[in-house]
Write a protein that holds these residues in place. Sequence first.
Motif, PDB file in Angstrom:
ATOM      1  N   PHE A 399       0.835  -1.210   0.000  1.00  0.00           N
ATOM      2  CA  PHE A 399       0.000   0.000   0.000  1.00  0.00           C
ATOM      3  C   PHE A 399       0.862   1.248   0.000  1.00  0.00           C
ATOM      4  N   LYS A 400       2.070   1.125  -0.529  1.00  0.00           N
ATOM      5  CA  LYS A 400       2.928   2.311  -0.603  1.00  0.00           C
ATOM      6  C   LYS A 400       2.703   3.084  -1.901  1.00  0.00           C
ATOM      7  N   ASP A 401       1.509   2.979  -2.432  1.00  0.00           N
ATOM      8  CA  ASP A 401       1.151   3.739  -3.631  1.00  0.00           C
ATOM      9  C   ASP A 401       0.588   5.068  -3.138  1.00  0.00           C
ATOM     10  N   TYR A 402       1.467   6.067  -2.966  1.00  0.00           N
ATOM     11  CA  TYR A 402       1.090   7.301  -2.292  1.00  0.00           C
ATOM     12  C   TYR A 402      -0.030   8.032  -3.019  1.00  0.00           C
ATOM     13  N   ASP A 403       0.061   8.130  -4.324  1.00  0.00           N
ATOM     14  CA  ASP A 403      -0.976   8.844  -5.079  1.00  0.00           C
ATOM     15  C   ASP A 403      -2.321   8.135  -4.996  1.00  0.00           C
ATOM     16  N   LEU A 404      -2.290   6.831  -5.142  1.00  0.00           N
ATOM     17  CA  LEU A 404      -3.541   6.082  -5.087  1.00  0.00           C
ATOM     18  C   LEU A 404      -4.170   6.189  -3.705  1.00  0.00           C
ATOM     19  N   ASN A 405      -3.334   6.015  -2.669  1.00  0.00           N
ATOM     20  CA  ASN A 405      -3.829   6.201  -1.299  1.00  0.00           C
ATOM     21  C   ASN A 405      -4.469   7.570  -1.127  1.00  0.00           C
ATOM     22  N   ALA A 406      -3.715   8.594  -1.518  1.00  0.00           N
ATOM     23  CA  ALA A 406      -4.191   9.962  -1.302  1.00  0.00           C
ATOM     24  C   ALA A 406      -5.508  10.177  -2.042  1.00  0.00           C
ATOM     25  N   TYR A 407      -5.563   9.727  -3.277  1.00  0.00           N
ATOM     26  CA  TYR A 407      -6.784   9.919  -4.067  1.00  0.00           C
ATOM     27  C   TYR A 407      -7.982   9.224  -3.420  1.00  0.00           C
ATOM     28  N   LEU A 408      -7.817   7.953  -3.095  1.00  0.00           N
ATOM     29  CA  LEU A 408      -8.952   7.203  -2.530  1.00  0.00           C
ATOM     30  C   LEU A 408      -9.456   7.867  -1.246  1.00  0.00           C
ATOM     31  N   HIS A 409      -8.515   8.230  -0.368  1.00  0.00           N
ATOM     32  CA  HIS A 409      -8.938   8.780   0.920  1.00  0.00           C
ATOM     33  C   HIS A 409      -9.577  10.163   0.776  1.00  0.00           C
ATOM     34  N   VAL A 410      -8.953  11.019  -0.025  1.00  0.00           N
ATOM     35  CA  VAL A 410      -9.495  12.376  -0.167  1.00  0.00           C
ATOM     36  C   VAL A 410     -10.832  12.347  -0.902  1.00  0.00           C
ATOM     37  N   ALA A 411     -10.908  11.534  -1.934  1.00  0.00           N
ATOM     38  CA  ALA A 411     -12.167  11.449  -2.682  1.00  0.00           C
ATOM     39  C   ALA A 411     -13.276  10.888  -1.798  1.00  0.00           C
ATOM     40  N   LEU A 412     -12.934   9.927  -0.954  1.00  0.00           N
ATOM     41  CA  LEU A 412     -13.940   9.387  -0.027  1.00  0.00           C
ATOM     42  C   LEU A 412     -14.348  10.440   1.008  1.00  0.00           C
ATOM     43  N   LEU A 413     -13.367  11.180   1.522  1.00  0.00           N
ATOM     44  CA  LEU A 413     -13.703  12.259   2.472  1.00  0.00           C
ATOM     45  C   LEU A 413     -14.648  13.261   1.814  1.00  0.00           C
ATOM     46  N   ASN A 414     -14.375  13.601   0.567  1.00  0.00           N
ATOM     47  CA  ASN A 414     -15.235  14.556  -0.145  1.00  0.00           C
ATOM     48  C   ASN A 414     -16.664  14.034  -0.315  1.00  0.00           C
ATOM     49  N   ARG A 415     -16.802  12.705  -0.295  1.00  0.00           N
ATOM     50  CA  ARG A 415     -18.138  12.108  -0.423  1.00  0.00           C
ATOM     51  C   ARG A 415     -18.721  11.686   0.926  1.00  0.00           C
ATOM     52  N   GLY A 416     -17.998  12.051   2.000  1.00  0.00           N
ATOM     53  CA  GLY A 416     -18.578  11.817   3.327  1.00  0.00           C
ATOM     54  C   GLY A 416     -18.217  10.499   3.974  1.00  0.00           C
ATOM     55  N   PHE A 417     -17.035   9.969   3.641  1.00  0.00           N
ATOM     56  CA  PHE A 417     -16.613   8.711   4.268  1.00  0.00           C
ATOM     57  C   PHE A 417     -15.167   8.820   4.752  1.00  0.00           C
ATOM     58  N   VAL A 418     -14.950   8.412   6.002  1.00  0.00           N
ATOM     59  CA  VAL A 418     -13.606   8.418   6.581  1.00  0.00           C
ATOM     60  C   VAL A 418     -13.083   6.985   6.609  1.00  0.00           C
ATOM     61  N   LEU A 419     -11.995   6.752   5.894  1.00  0.00           N
ATOM     62  CA  LEU A 419     -11.324   5.451   5.913  1.00  0.00           C
ATOM     63  C   LEU A 419     -10.008   5.648   6.665  1.00  0.00           C
ATOM     64  N   THR A 420      -9.539   4.630   7.392  1.00  0.00           N
ATOM     65  CA  THR A 420      -8.306   4.783   8.164  1.00  0.00           C
ATOM     66  C   THR A 420      -7.156   5.217   7.249  1.00  0.00           C
ATOM     67  N   PRO A 421      -6.453   6.273   7.624  1.00  0.00           N
ATOM     68  CA  PRO A 421      -5.508   6.889   6.694  1.00  0.00           C
ATOM     69  C   PRO A 421      -4.242   6.071   6.409  1.00  0.00           C
ATOM     70  N   PHE A 422      -3.721   5.356   7.395  1.00  0.00           N
ATOM     71  CA  PHE A 422      -2.394   4.754   7.188  1.00  0.00           C
ATOM     72  C   PHE A 422      -2.440   3.568   6.249  1.00  0.00           C
ATOM     73  N   HIS A 423      -3.602   2.914   6.257  1.00  0.00           N
ATOM     74  CA  HIS A 423      -3.797   1.784   5.360  1.00  0.00           C
ATOM     75  C   HIS A 423      -5.262   1.862   4.965  1.00  0.00           C
ATOM     76  N   ASN A 424      -5.841   0.786   4.490  1.00  0.00           N
ATOM     77  CA  ASN A 424      -7.207   0.892   3.989  1.00  0.00           C
ATOM     78  C   ASN A 424      -8.159   0.071   4.846  1.00  0.00           C
ATOM     79  N   MET A 425      -8.175   0.421   6.143  1.00  0.00           N
ATOM     80  CA  MET A 425      -8.990  -0.342   7.070  1.00  0.00           C
ATOM     81  C   MET A 425     -10.351   0.302   7.247  1.00  0.00           C
ATOM     82  N   ALA A 426     -11.374  -0.523   7.267  1.00  0.00           N
ATOM     83  CA  ALA A 426     -12.717  -0.069   7.651  1.00  0.00           C
ATOM     84  C   ALA A 426     -13.147  -0.897   8.854  1.00  0.00           C
ATOM     85  N   LEU A 427     -13.756  -0.217   9.797  1.00  0.00           N
ATOM     86  CA  LEU A 427     -14.175  -0.888  11.026  1.00  0.00           C
ATOM     87  C   LEU A 427     -15.649  -0.570  11.251  1.00  0.00           C
TER      88      LEU A 427
END
Lengths: 455, 455
Positions: A399-427
Amino acid sequence: MDRINRPALTDRLREETALFATRHPGSAAQARNSAAHLLTGNGMNWWRMWPGGFPLCIREGQGAEVTDVDGNVLVDLCLGDTGAMTGHAPKGATEAIAASLYKGSSFMLPTEDHLWVAEELERRFGFSHWQYALSASDANRFAIRWARMATGRKKVAIFNHAYHGAVDEALAELDESGAVVPKAGNIGYGIAPSETTKVVEFNDLEGAKAALADEDVAIFLVEPALTNMSIVLPDPGFLEALSEACRDRGTVFLMDETHTISEGYRGYTGTHGIRADMIVIGKPIASGIPAAVYGFASDLAQTIESRYPAPEDEDALGIGTTLTGSAVTLAAIRGTLEHVLTEEAHRHMDALAEHYEAGVKSLFADLGLDWSVIRMGARVEFLYDNTNPRNGSDVLNSFKDYDLNAYLHVALLNRGFVLTPFHNMALMCPATTRAQVDAFHAAFREILEPVVGRD
Amino acid sequence: MDRINRPALTDRLREETALFATRHPGSAAQARNSAAHLLTGNGMNWWRMWPGGFPLCIREGQGAEVTDVDGNVLVDLCLGDTGAMTGHAPKGATEAIAASLYKGSSFMLPTEDHLWVAEELERRFGFSHWQYALSASDANRFAIRWARMATGRKKVAIFNHAYHGAVDEALAELDESGAVVPKAGNIGYGIAPSETTKVVEFNDLEGAKAALADEDVAIFLVEPALTNMSIVLPDPGFLEALSEACRDRGTVFLMDETHTISEGYRGYTGTHGIRADMIVIGKPIASGIPAAVYGFASDLAQTIESRYPAPEDEDALGIGTTLTGSAVTLAAIRGTLEHVLTEEAHRHMDALAEHYEAGVKSLFADLGLDWSVIRMGARVEFLYDNTNPRNGSDVLNSFKDYDLNAYLHVALLNRGFVLTPFHNMALMCPATTRAQVDAFHAAFREILEPVVGRD
């Protein structure tokens, strides 16, 4: 084979980052003002790692939702990276904690809750003797000390890339030659970790046995599944065999349930019936009040008690600090066990996590993405590959794909979803709903589709 | 010359211990039942050291009073060994904390309180940059790491018998030959402390300069006055000269105000205008919610920030744990600074402590006891001798009179007064009254008179 359309990703990341800045002016202002007053602009180091250029500034959380200072409401699938697995402001616990505040929070003396909690913990997790701590890190530190006292040995064994908090002995990893070195990012160690620590790859029973063979290991800190870089599950029988190996060699076998507590009502240890000498449970155990508990099997407790000096002789230094086991922390643990992290709540969380997992798998399949999705009870992770990892080294770069990580997390935040930032964990928490998970699936599809190449 | 009538002491200790058992059946039952469920029968290690055979089980605390499960009401001069220096359930802070619980306690994200608190801390203590921690021990651990990063050095310097919590590097002391050895009671160290730590006698400027001369000390953890065995005050000019010596040798000079925060509104550092690179404040800062703060002078903050890797590269491991800087801890700190530990409250506490000190001195004089009484702001200690201690070694044996300790503490408990168990510390909180201190003086006279020999 990279199925991501990189030019599209670059464009979308730029757009979503700009949108993020537009939608969160209050959080941006808080971050700007903090730069002059908080070290690195952050009151807590991990905020630096939130995507979008600055962390959201939160006004309040209720159940599975948070509201930021700009009034945006978000579904929180991060939940304080497990600290809020109870959901935000869970009713029964919140009322119990608030009531305890009005009766005093810290006496350096017991309250009736101390005994109630120990009895409930024994009932749930099976360990006969308990002590309290402020964090799972502290509990691990104290466990290491007790184990050294009980065994007369010094060394600590851990798995490569396991997570045991901020414990010095656990901030070690293997280099390419198999030598024990400071973990990357371990900025302030005073002693080479090889002097204190043996590191073994997860799921490597022979490696573990070799580490134990010299009979100089006081304690094996075991993360039942690796959790800090995706989830790596144990091979069938691995933990049972390791437990046996530790018993054979006189090493204390500790299950650190800091993250694996998501596995269920009785943790990973209880759910899978693993024999252990000690257990550590932290983070959500007090509904967000800093607290942890750690338990001892009765034979280990007896050994420690038999070696303990009389009260008039010596204090045991390095065990506990002043607010450890305070009245408010115990009221919070009791409220959480009694009203929030119940068997029924865990059934709900498990079922929702299964639903989340299925939806994400189906989305990846639809998009032709051969990405892994791994679940551990209420916790689900995805990886940008499908390498079936068996240890920490296998997933190190997944998961060291910095751009992909950043895109997924920011785009999800913009749509109202918080995913764990360091990796892609949902709880999932007891208050998370099926509708929220469905909405996440839809949003995730909406942001993934435009960046997946159709070759 | 022992002015204590030992046969009388033995008799009275037996009588008071029996009375203690009679008056506290509920606490005794809690202790009996705890033996099977809590390690050593205690949820927290320090309970073992309470006098009377078992610790009181507390039902609630209000202001300067606690009520135990048997309904006894006691004036609390221990106040959780500083954790409750705010008084129990202080109104303004309690309401703020309770309100924050209903808005969620832990997000792993900032709230508006983070910035408010940092600004108030700068105003009060003068340090420009702040971070948060769960305990002063954690803050010291993190400070050591930051200092190692900033200086590129490894070693830590401490004073002999100073108190810095459960920090491994600080659990060291000098033996009779002047060598650094594990502190007595340090049951579980993994590394000889001499590998990490230099130990210097308090008030020994030349010794400190010698320790700094090799320029391998990253940080000097300075307890402004020794506080864990009575109070040993610094010689005039000592801290100022030490601060200079650290600056000359490139060592980070940290003031650990864990206990010395009793000195006043701005701590020991601010009250006496000591120049420091860092400061640690824990225990009462959040009215009993586990939390601590630590501050950096701006040049040190700049050095750290300039060496810090980019967020996408590395996390700084070993700094903070998940609940560090959580919403509820910051609401608690804010509530405490805003409403409880105000300048006015400290004036009240100081005046009362002066009154306590005068009464105890006068009592000792009346009884012909040449015992020391030492005050540091709201905190007062007495010693069973008058040796004018200048360092930890001087006081090491001053209160190891087990029978006398046990008698004084148990007899005071029987008369409704809680004194700190490990030594003879009394602390005033904003709610302590002059009438309570007067009543203490009367009770103390009543129990001391029968055991003082009249030769």
